[in-house]
Design a protein around this motif. Structure first.
Motif, short mmCIF file in Angstrom:
data_model
loop_
_atom_site.label_atom_id
_atom_site.label_comp_id
_atom_site.label_asym_id
_atom_site.label_seq_id
_atom_site.Cartn_x
_atom_site.Cartn_y
_atom_site.Cartn_z
N THR A 170 0.82 -1.22 0.00
CA THR A 170 0.00 0.00 0.00
C THR A 170 0.85 1.26 0.00
O THR A 170 0.37 2.33 -0.35
CB THR A 170 -0.96 0.03 1.19
OG1 THR A 170 -0.21 -0.15 2.40
CG2 THR A 170 -1.99 -1.08 1.08
N SER B 116 -8.92 2.80 3.92
CA SER B 116 -10.25 2.31 3.58
C SER B 116 -10.27 0.80 3.76
O SER B 116 -9.24 0.19 4.05
CB SER B 116 -10.54 2.62 2.12
OG SER B 116 -9.55 1.99 1.31
N HIS B 117 -11.42 0.20 3.55
CA HIS B 117 -11.49 -1.25 3.64
C HIS B 117 -10.46 -1.90 2.71
O HIS B 117 -9.78 -2.85 3.08
CB HIS B 117 -12.90 -1.73 3.27
CG HIS B 117 -13.03 -3.22 3.29
ND1 HIS B 117 -13.23 -3.92 4.46
CD2 HIS B 117 -12.93 -4.15 2.31
CE1 HIS B 117 -13.26 -5.23 4.18
NE2 HIS B 117 -13.09 -5.38 2.88
N GLN B 118 -10.34 -1.36 1.50
CA GLN B 118 -9.40 -1.92 0.54
C GLN B 118 -7.96 -1.84 1.06
O GLN B 118 -7.18 -2.78 0.89
CB GLN B 118 -9.47 -1.14 -0.80
CG GLN B 118 -10.71 -1.41 -1.62
CD GLN B 118 -11.84 -0.45 -1.33
OE1 GLN B 118 -12.03 -0.03 -0.18
NE2 GLN B 118 -12.62 -0.11 -2.34
N ILE B 119 -7.62 -0.72 1.68
CA ILE B 119 -6.26 -0.55 2.21
C ILE B 119 -6.06 -1.50 3.40
O ILE B 119 -5.00 -2.11 3.55
CB ILE B 119 -6.04 0.91 2.66
CG1 ILE B 119 -6.21 1.87 1.49
CG2 ILE B 119 -4.67 1.09 3.32
CD1 ILE B 119 -5.23 1.70 0.38
N ARG B 120 -7.09 -1.63 4.21
CA ARG B 120 -6.97 -2.50 5.39
C ARG B 120 -6.91 -3.98 5.00
O ARG B 120 -6.44 -4.80 5.76
CB ARG B 120 -8.13 -2.24 6.35
CG ARG B 120 -8.12 -0.84 6.94
CD ARG B 120 -9.12 -0.66 8.07
NE ARG B 120 -10.50 -0.74 7.64
CZ ARG B 120 -11.23 0.31 7.27
NH1 ARG B 120 -10.71 1.52 7.28
NH2 ARG B 120 -12.49 0.15 6.88
N THR B 121 -7.41 -4.27 3.81
CA THR B 121 -7.32 -5.65 3.31
C THR B 121 -5.88 -5.99 2.94
O THR B 121 -5.44 -7.12 3.10
CB THR B 121 -8.17 -5.81 2.04
OG1 THR B 121 -9.50 -5.45 2.35
CG2 THR B 121 -8.16 -7.25 1.54
N MET C 6 -10.69 7.84 5.75
CA MET C 6 -9.66 7.74 4.72
C MET C 6 -8.80 8.99 4.64
O MET C 6 -8.79 9.72 3.66
CB MET C 6 -10.32 7.48 3.37
CG MET C 6 -9.38 6.76 2.44
SD MET C 6 -10.11 6.28 0.89
CE MET C 6 -10.87 7.73 0.27
#
Lengths: 772, 290, 162
Positions: free
Chosen positions: B29, B101-106, B188
């Protein structure tokens, strides 16, 4: 008037309904092609070299190393522009490539075309430019000073425009004044600039697929720079990922066409986010001083104001933006006496131009903050001071122009007052998004103060000051199928949806198809100034009406009888003299009619030196109420709800109108709370979505929207444009609400005068240890 | 520049032993942003090592006997949000929820957050307050470095070229802990100022860490020790004057900068407010739970 | 045992099919490979740094920004893009019908994120939806119709279960 009533009857997908967007499914499925998605066989990639200096003389450009690189096809500079070396929407003052002087950081100097992106980047780095740096002009106030050095052959002042009216000796019982600052906002459309240019086989012309707001204006500017006849260039609308004013000016259009012609191969250019911040114009940062004079009971008797707009290095639409600002100084309020000075200047900052609201955003922020001051001084409620001054149809503006448009300002105020306020306890739902600070988990319920604030606005629709503003549409009827052709840029707003609706309702036929949007038909004008519903909607309606008239004449001729007795009710043709009815589909069977129309709004005139003249076409009105929760100690804000009442004339597509209102408010909220391009010595400090913040779904509150539908007699189908007003007064409403919360928590001495507001601006009002 | 996919820690050690121009890729990331923007350039002699293929790096070990949460470096933000980790290290969990965001936390990992050494690192701030340590592994062996000592400046750390972060050892502290961060939008957003506070009535310790107010995450030692003695642990309370003094010490330990995200003055102010609120909230919560 | 993969020529499994990637450049993101090499342009790029969510794809079932994935590093993974949803899903339909789409540039990413949310949590409340979609920027709609669309999809799935 009977026409209007007839259109109220039902044809599936007609006006007043909310049929689905014709491009909706392909967009949801990812198959819709945006301009950045386009490709062609044998395609090359182009990239721009940009100035690292704010102001410098170019001593030499050595492209030899770049040219020698494997995979590089050519490099072009100012010397390779065959036609006019400059372009521009109003004055042609911006070089295609800087030749002798660069005037802002990011100004194009050369373009490279190569096999791929990676080679392009390395070739760009290999171009050797020698500069002699010059002192830079970064302060708009200095730039306006006649003593200042001139940074452009056309001078620093792009336009000065005063508005002087009435008796200037009038002095109010109550006087309020302050200085206001508006930061530089970016359109931040998601779909970055991109274009694909395909040269003709014989090299004599080019086809350019581009995301733009105005195909024909691009065409004219490209043709001049390429020194080609306009007929040699075809412009095709590439899928547009939002625009908001940022695609009105040329960005990469000329470059990509030059590269395609130079190589004889298709060339694609597309910007990155950081390049996009350099590649298009922004909302003007402005400094505004305003002084309102009023009677004890709060009636405005005179307004004085001064506007300084920083236009950046080139003119773009600065002069028109300035006119919009100064002519909207009074807001939607009566005022007989005014002395307004305005100037837009060149500096060595980023060029500024069109963005949703176009000058009125800046003026509205100032006049609405002033109305709050006035309310406070006169001890009146914010809505009451606005009601007392509310403008109505027939009132004269400070430009001397009479407001002929429906002007339901009082209705807007009454509407806002009637919408119930959200419950005080909304923020205690346990989720961090329910409190200021959001995900950051900074704030407890006990830290929060509720605030309520209002903003009202008037916005001109369409182009002003004698501009020959028109739109072209063609309607072809062929055996029951309608095909519409226009060059109206669909940028996401949904014109393609309402165009079909208009055709269905006008002709009583449901099968409407849309031809590709390109320059194969006359200009539609720009998708800006809230003008396409009125202008291109008007053009589509007019073309369909012409077809309808020919259908009537055909029916009258074949059935005997009078064409004037025929009307269309829903999907049925009716002879009003004998009540005879035919399904439209049956009537038009086998019929082929093809009509093209140029639609114009009524003429306007330029302002005189005192800012007098009927310069605007029409007006729309809007009001916003913001409810906010503020953590004053930390300066954090959560917008709880925005209520709005908007004058739309007539909602041709209620779902689209809602979308424009909510989306416009989000951009107004962005300007209020977070959006600003921060420049230091002309360099953008935050050219990314990590640091140029736009509202997320966690920042946008619910919107309660009420439409005022009083069809405007001057507007085709009664419908006013709806795109800009939501963006304009939502910003001051939010600031006003924050002010209200601060006043409640003991920070009453501070008057908020800047957008975007920063947490420190709020926190320092109650924390004496905070400095700027 | 081939990409190596080691499937064990042993493999990873060997790769790092052999090659010196190595790029360790965790969640990507941060690293990918540099690549996409051209500020990081890969050369053909670089070896990228894909840490995601090392399953051992994603293990979570909750050891209540030794009161230690052992988090593999590859554990992702989303895995920290709830469940036993939330119980064992609530402020770490809270910090995870504020990340991107959720995507980053994934994609993003706790090890990556520590290794990146951003002064705004949300997870690092919580880890410093928890007195966590970084377990660095190489073919030469293993060493523990306190998270607070790991970063030496923005994006610089004490890690050696042949080392990698194997795991983070997070002490399980009874009591109350919290993390807050300020950003200019509600989700975010990169921290403008952040703070983590750990209150342990059992060991009568208050530990405070600050984010985005210095070149690294700051362990506010003077404020922490003053608070530790000033808090009346029997009644879970602190006097207003003493709390003001804690806030004062917090502000003195901060050395923030002015930049496009905020001003030094605001950051100094804000970390003080955040710490004050966290201590108040923590003591109230401890009192209520007694 | 360590294996190594080639950074320029590799194979990706996208939407269940194998795709050979040739001559990818050093450090290419999954987004750029999907778009420029495989020809799937449904995933959009608007920031190239994980801030906009327009490039969201599923990587082994998890929602990620494909711009932040090194393409050559995920040769062993299963990738699902907007093209792999099959089209006309309940979520896509709800987006179209509720007016959640204007310019549509953010739509593929939002559809991916909303779909992923509903798979993880069939009954999200409005704050759950906001938290799950906070990484997907939309510049046109102001998000109101998007929230509406997700709710319509949630309700539809609940009805179908009854």
């Amino acid at each position: 008037m009977s026409d209007l009533e007839i259109r109220e009857s039902v044809v599936r997908g007609g006006i007043g309904q909310s049929p689905l967007r014709p491009d909706g499914v392909s967009k949801a499925e990812g198959s819709y092609l945006f301009s950045s998605d386009l490709s062609a066989d044998n395609m090359l990639i182009g990239k721009t070299l940009r100035s690292p200096h704010q102001h410098a003389r170019i001593l030499s450009i050595d492209t030899s190393k770049a040219l020698a690189m494997q995979g590089v096809h050519t490099v072009i500079t100012a010397d390779d522009v065959p036609g006019k070396p400059t372009y521009g929407l109003i004055s042609s003052d911006q070089p295609v490539f800087a030749g002798e002087v660069v005037r802002y950081i990011g100004e194009p100097i050369a373009a490279v075309v190569a096999d791929d992106e990676d080679i392009c980047a390395r070739a760009i780095a290999a171009i050797d430019v020698v500069y002699e740096t010059l002192p830079a002009l970064t302060d708009a106030r200095f730039a306006a000073d006649p003593e200042s050095m001139e940074i452009h052959p056309d001078g620093n002042v792009i336009r000065e425009q005063n508005v002087v009216c009435g008796d200037l000796s009038v002095v109010g019982d109550v006087i309020v004044e302050d200085r206001y600052t508006i930061g530089m906002q970016d359109q931040a459309f998601l779909g970055l600039e991109a274009a694909l240019a395909i040269p003709d086989a014989d090299g004599a012309g080019v086809e350019c697929h581009v995301a733009t707001q105005w195909l024909h204006e691009d065409l004219a500017q490209i043709a001049a720079c390429l020194d080609l006849p306009e007929t040699a260039i075809r412009m095709v609308l590439g899928g547009v990922g939002g625009a908001f004013g940022g695609r009105e000016d040329i960005s990469l259009q000329v470059h990509v066409c030059l590269l395609a012609l130079a190589t004889g191969r298709p060339v694609k250019m597309h910007y990155s986010r950081s390049e996009s911040f350099l590649g298009h114009v922004h909302r003007h940062p402005a400094e505004i001083w305003m002084r309102h004079h009023a009677t004890q009971d709060g009636r405005i008797v005179k307004i004085e104001a001064e506007f300084i707009f920083d236009g950046g290095a080139y003119a773009s639409t600065s002069s028109a933006v300035l006119v919009n600002a100064v002519t909207h100084t009074q807001g939607p309020y009566k005022c007989d006496n005014a002395y307004v000075r305005g100037v837009a200047v060149r500096t060595n900052n980023l060029p500024c131009g069109a963005m949703r609201g176009f000058g009125v955003v800046q003026a509205c922020f100032a006049h609405e903050r002033q109305m709050d001051l006035l309310a406070q001084k006169c001890n009146l409620e914010p809505l009451e001071i606005r009601r007392r001054n509310a403008m109505a149809t027939g009132d004269r503006l400070i430009t001397g122009q009479t407001v002929e448009s429906v002007a339901p300002v009082r209705e807007i105020i009454a509407g806002l007052a009637a919408i119930p306020e959200p419950s005080e306890t909304l923020h205690s739902n346990g989720h961090p998004y329910g409190l200021p600070g959001g995900a950051g988990n900074t704030t407890r319920s006990s830290d929060v103060v509720r605030g309520v604030g209002y903003g009202l606005a008037i916005k001109n629709l369409m182009y002003s000051e004698a501009f020959d503003d028109y739109s072209t549409a063609r309607c072809r009827l062929d055996d029951g199928v309608i095909t519409l052709k226009f060059a109206t840029a669909e940028v996401g707003q949904g014109f393609i949806t309402i165009a079909a609706q208009i055709a269905r309702s006008t002709l009583g036929l449901e099968d409407v198809r849309l031809d590709p949007i390109d320059t194969g038909v006359g200009s539609a004008g720009s998708t800006s100034a809230s003008r396409q519903t009125w202008m291109s909607g008007g053009a589509v309606e007019a073309a369909c009406l012409k077809v309808r008239q020919l259908i009537f004449e055909h029916v009258a001729a074949t059935t005997g009888g009078d064409a004037f007795a025929l009307v269309i009710e829903g999907d049925t043709l009716v002879n009003t003299t004998n009540g005879q009815r035919w399904p439209m589909l049956q009537i038009v069977s086998g019929l082929v009619i093809d009509e093209e129309v140029e639609f114009r709004h009524r003429p306007t005139v330029p302002l005189d030196e005192n800012g007098q003249g009927d310069c605007h076409t029409a007006f729309a009105f809007v009001g916003h109420r913001a409810v906010v929760d503020v953590d004053v100690e930390l300066g954090l804000v959560r917008v709880v709800e925005i209520a709005t009442v908007q004058d739309v004339g007539r909602a041709l597509n209620p779902l689209s109108v809602t979308g424009q209102i909510e989306g416009g408010i989000a951009q107004g909220l962005g300007l209020a709370l977070m959006e600003e391009i921060i420049q230091r010595d002309g360099r953008i400090m935050n050219p990314s979505f990590t640091d140029y913040l736009i509202p997320t779904i966690a920042d946008m509150p619910p919107v309660v929207a009420q439409l005022i539908e009083i069809p405007d007699p001057q507007a085709p189908m009664g419908a006013k444009g709806v795109g800009e007003p939501p963006t304009i007064s939502s910003t001051p409403a939010i600031i006003s609400a924050i002010q209200n919360a601060m006043n409640r928590s003991g920070g009453a001495d501070t008057h908020l005068t800047r957008v975007p507001i920063r947490p420190s601006d709020i926190a320092k009002a109650v924390n004496s240890n905070l400095r700027d | 520049m081939p990409i190596a996919h080691p499937d064990s820690i042993e493999d990873l050690k060997e790769i790092l032993r052999a090659d010196t121009s190595i790029v360790l890729l965790a969640g990507g990331t941060d690293f990918m942003v540099g690549l996409n923007h051209g500020s990081t350039r890969l050369e053909s002699d670089h070896l990228i090592v894909d840490l995601r293929s090392v399953a051992e790096l994603s293990t979570v070990e909750l050891d209540y006997r030794s009161k230690m949460l052992r988090l593999g470096a590859g554990v992702r933000w989303n895995d920290l949000l709830s469940g036993p980790i939330e119980d064992a290290a609530p402020c770490l969990s809270q910090s995870a929820r504020t990340v991107g965001s959720h995507q980053i936390r994934t994609a993003g990992t706790i090890g990556g957050n520590v290794a990146t050494a951003s002064p705004a690192g949300d997870g690092v701030c919580a880890l410093v307050a928890l007195d966590a340590s970084v377990v660095l592994t190489s073919h030469r062996g293993q060493r523990n470095v306190a998270v607070r000592d790991f970063a030496t400046g923005p994006k610089t750390t004490v890690i050696e070229k042949d080392e990698f972060i194997e795991r983070i050892d997070v002490p399980i502290v009874n009591g109350w802990q919290g993390y807050s961060k300020i950003g200019t939008r509600n989700a975010m957003v990169i921290s403008v100022a952040g703070a983590a506070v750990v209150l342990s009535p059992d060991s009568q310790i208050c530990r405070i860490a600050l984010g985005s107010v210095g070149p690294t995450i700051i362990a506010a030692d003077s404020a922490s020790s003053f608070a530790t003695t000033a808090i009346d642990w029997n009644t879970s309370s602190v006097s207003t004057d003493d709390l003001d003094q804690v806030v004062q010490l917090v502000r003195e330990s901060a050395s923030p900068i002015n930049d496009h995200r905020s001003t030094a003055s605001y950051r100094t102010h804000a970390v003080g407010v955040l710490v004050k609120r966290l201590i108040e909230q923590g003591l109230r919560s401890i009192k209520e739970s007694v | 045992m360590t294996y190594t993969s080639d950074e320029k020529h590799f194979e990706l499994t996208v939407n269940g099919s194998k795709h050979q990637v040739k001559d990818s450049f050093l450090g290419a993101s999954l987004l750029s490979v999907l778009r420029d090499h495989i020809g799937m342009t449904g995933s959009k790029g608007a920031c190239e740094e994980g801030e906009c969510g327009s490039c969201s794809v599923l990587l082994d079932g998890n929602l990620v920004c494909s711009c932040l994935v090194l393409a050559a590093s995920v040769t062993q993974s299963s990738i699902v893009t907007i093209e792999g949803l099959g089209g006309a899903t309940d979520v896509q339909q709800a987006f179209v019908e509720c007016g959640a789409i204007q310019c549509g540039f953010c739509s593929p990413g939002l559809v991916m994120a909303a779909t992923n949310l509903l798979d993880r949590n069939p009954d999200p409340d409005v704050d759950d939806v906001r938290e799950a979609l906070a990484g997907n920027l939309c510049r046109c709609t102001g998000y109101g119709r998007i929230l509406d669309a997700v709710q319509v999809a949630v309700d539809g799935r609940k009805r179908n279960k009854l």
